[in-house]
Structure formats: C-alpha cells, structure tokens
Scaffold this motif. Structure first.
Motif, mmCIF file in Angstrom:
data_model
loop_
_atom_site.group_PDB
_atom_site.id
_atom_site.type_symbol
_atom_site.label_atom_id
_atom_site.label_comp_id
_atom_site.label_asym_id
_atom_site.label_seq_id
_atom_site.Cartn_x
_atom_site.Cartn_y
_atom_site.Cartn_z
ATOM 1 N N HIS A 1 -0.600 10.691 -2.112
ATOM 2 C CA HIS A 1 -1.916 10.343 -1.563
ATOM 3 C C HIS A 1 -2.845 11.536 -1.403
ATOM 4 O O HIS A 1 -3.945 11.567 -1.942
ATOM 5 C CB HIS A 1 -1.784 9.618 -0.217
ATOM 6 C CG HIS A 1 -3.129 9.235 0.331
ATOM 7 N ND1 HIS A 1 -3.833 10.041 1.204
ATOM 8 C CD2 HIS A 1 -3.925 8.177 0.084
ATOM 9 C CE1 HIS A 1 -4.996 9.472 1.482
ATOM 10 N NE2 HIS A 1 -5.077 8.336 0.814
ATOM 11 N N ASP B 1 -1.257 6.164 -5.603
ATOM 12 C CA ASP B 1 -2.311 7.177 -5.792
ATOM 13 C C ASP B 1 -1.842 8.226 -6.795
ATOM 14 O O ASP B 1 -0.692 8.668 -6.733
ATOM 15 C CB ASP B 1 -2.600 7.871 -4.451
ATOM 16 C CG ASP B 1 -2.920 6.875 -3.365
ATOM 17 O OD1 ASP B 1 -4.012 6.300 -3.382
ATOM 18 O OD2 ASP B 1 -2.046 6.643 -2.488
ATOM 19 N N GLU C 1 0.209 -0.734 -4.734
ATOM 20 C CA GLU C 1 -0.861 0.256 -4.888
ATOM 21 C C GLU C 1 -0.254 1.638 -4.831
ATOM 22 O O GLU C 1 0.713 1.873 -4.087
ATOM 23 C CB GLU C 1 -1.888 0.072 -3.758
ATOM 24 C CG GLU C 1 -3.143 0.922 -3.892
ATOM 25 C CD GLU C 1 -3.156 2.208 -3.104
ATOM 26 O OE1 GLU C 1 -4.153 2.941 -3.179
ATOM 27 O OE2 GLU C 1 -2.144 2.514 -2.418
ATOM 28 N N HIS D 1 0.825 -1.202 0.000
ATOM 29 C CA HIS D 1 0.000 0.000 0.000
ATOM 30 C C HIS D 1 0.866 1.261 0.000
ATOM 31 O O HIS D 1 1.633 1.480 0.945
ATOM 32 C CB HIS D 1 -0.886 -0.039 1.259
ATOM 33 C CG HIS D 1 -1.860 1.076 1.374
ATOM 34 N ND1 HIS D 1 -1.851 1.951 2.432
ATOM 35 C CD2 HIS D 1 -2.882 1.450 0.564
ATOM 36 C CE1 HIS D 1 -2.841 2.815 2.281
ATOM 37 N NE2 HIS D 1 -3.473 2.536 1.159
ATOM 38 N N LYS E 1 -7.314 9.672 -7.864
ATOM 39 C CA LYS E 1 -7.783 10.460 -6.716
ATOM 40 C C LYS E 1 -8.690 11.605 -7.151
ATOM 41 O O LYS E 1 -8.353 12.785 -6.991
ATOM 42 C CB LYS E 1 -6.566 10.988 -5.944
ATOM 43 C CG LYS E 1 -5.901 9.916 -5.084
ATOM 44 C CD LYS E 1 -6.744 9.630 -3.861
ATOM 45 C CE LYS E 1 -6.106 8.657 -2.876
ATOM 46 N NZ LYS E 1 -7.089 8.109 -1.953
ATOM 47 N N GLU F 1 -4.681 4.127 -8.122
ATOM 48 C CA GLU F 1 -5.904 4.748 -7.614
ATOM 49 C C GLU F 1 -6.005 6.169 -8.137
ATOM 50 O O GLU F 1 -5.111 6.993 -7.925
ATOM 51 C CB GLU F 1 -5.943 4.752 -6.075
ATOM 52 C CG GLU F 1 -7.266 5.340 -5.612
ATOM 53 C CD GLU F 1 -7.404 5.519 -4.104
ATOM 54 O OE1 GLU F 1 -6.667 4.888 -3.331
ATOM 55 O OE2 GLU F 1 -8.274 6.333 -3.733
HETATM 56 CA CA CA Z 1 -4.865 4.599 -2.183
#
Ligand code: CA
Ligand code: G3P
Length: 240
Positions: free
Chosen positions: A48, A35, A33, A6, A110, A108
C-alpha cells in the motif's frame, strides 16, 4: 452489493500479503483489491504505502530499493508474531493465487505520490502474461494514468478513485464506457454521489467495515464495497 476484500482479508492478516489474499480467495465474494508499486530494478510488488516502514522491519521507499533487498524484510510481524516471515509479494504471485478462482481483481496503481513512469505498461504486460485481462479492474487516484492505460489497451474496466467529497461527479463516468467511480465512505454518503448514481454512474465505496454502513450504502444504490472484513460482510449479505 458486490464485496471486494480490501488489501486481501486485511483485518486479521497482514495486508497485501499472500496470506491475506489466500484467505480472501476462500470466500465466495466478487473480488479482491490490491495496490501496486515498482522496485528500483523494475519488479512490480504489492504494497500500500510508498515506504515499507509501517508494514515491515525495514525502512525506505520501494522505488529506491532493489527487489532482493525488499524481499529480505519481514512483512508479517507488525501484525502479529504468528505472521513472521511473510515477504512482500510480487504482482505475479498474487495473480497466481486467483488464477483458478472466479474473483475479480482490482489493481490500484499507486502513482498519485511517486509517479513510476510507464507503470501502466508494466502492469498491462503482467496481466497479459496471466491471461486474466477480463477479470481485472484498474483503478487509481491518478486519473491520468488511467487515461494513458485506455490509450494503450481496452481494459475490462477502470475505476476512478476519489478520496474527497466532490461537488459534481457525474461527468467522470464518461471517461470510458466501462468506468466506475470508487469513492471514500465519507464521499459516498454525500449528495454528489447520490446524484451521480441517479445519473446512471456505477459507484463503489471504500473502506466499509461496519454493517450499518453496508446497509446504508445498499439503500443508496452503491454497487460494491471494499472491506477489510470480507467474511463478515459476506455472511451479512447472505443472511439478509
Ligand atoms: Ca488501495
Ligand atoms: O481502492 C479503494 C481503496 O483501496 C483506496 O484507498 O488508501 O486504501 O488505497 P487506499
């Protein structure tokens, strides 16, 4: 269960930096993972929060800053002086690290707080340039961006992110043939998720840093976890 690092190996290294990803790349886990945000001048960067205040010596929103300014800040020192000088990475730089590994990469998007119009096209284009499309999983709390993505391309996989406990998750898995439900650890322990798994949905849970939670989720039939401590979880999985 599959294991995703993560934000990279973020427990002991500054999250979402090249250091954290290089560390994760050494571990033979399923994936990582990260962002994605976009600077004012259009550069995709890995971070993030919408703002850089928590993780750097700078202040302000990424979407209000040009890349050159963003690169002038230190994204390592907040985690420890030994990490001083870490810069915010671009999506290109992070994908480069995994070019020669086997890892799946969960990007991901955002867009749930600031909307970044057209972000899905920029991300798809970047992935295309790296020729890694079959190893990418796109996810977002903003399910509309995933829907738009599915209209523009046929991604390998999309993950619908949920942070709250939900009553009925089963219908979501129908969004695309290859979609998964990415749910918070709290939600993963509730009945709705149990039911979703029984109905054949694939579920991944974040953020799982305790061995006891790993074991519990495995018993529940969860497919994968996102963890800040990939090495610890990898050792646990293989010692079992
Ligand atoms: Ca994330
Ligand atoms: O993708 C799982 C997890 O990263 C979602 O929450 O806030 O850590 O981005 P967050």
């Amino acid at each position: 269960m599959d294991i995703f690092a993560h934000r990279g190996a973020s427990r002991y290294f500054p999250e979402n930096t090249l250091l954290a990803f290089k560390e994760a790349a050494k571990i033979p886990i399923y994936g990582v993972e990260l962002d994605v945000h976009r600077t004012k001048d259009g550069v995709l960067v890995v971070h993030h929060d919408e703002k850089i205040n928590r993780t750097s010596n700078g202040k302000g929103f990424i979407h209000e800053m040009d890349f050159a300014e963003l690169r002038s800040y230190d994204f390592g020192s907040w985690k420890g002086e030994q990490f001083a000088g870490q810069q915010i990475p671009t999506l290109h730089e992070v994908l480069d690290i995994f070019r020669v590994t086997h890892h799946m990469i969960n990007i991901e998007l955002k867009t749930d707080v600031y909307s970044y119009p057209g972000l899905e096209e920029d991300v798809l284009q970047t992935v295309l340039e790296h020729d890694m499309a079959e190893r990418i999983i796109y996810s977002s709390f903003d399910h509309e961006i995933l829907e738009r993505m599915l209209e523009k391309a046929i991604p390998n996989e999309v993950g619908l992110l949920f942070s709250k406990v939900l009553i009925n998750l089963s219908e979501y898995g129908q969004m695309a043939g290859s979609s998964t439900l990415h749910v918070s650890l709290i939600a993963a322990k509730r009945n709705a998720v149990k039911k979703a798994i029984e109905l054949g949905n694939r579920v991944r849970a974040y953020t799982v840093n305790r061995i006891a939670d790993y074991d519990l989720l495995e018993d529940l039939g969860v497919d994968a976890i996102f963890t800040d401590e990939p090495e610890k979880m990898y050792r646990h999985a293989y010692e079992k």
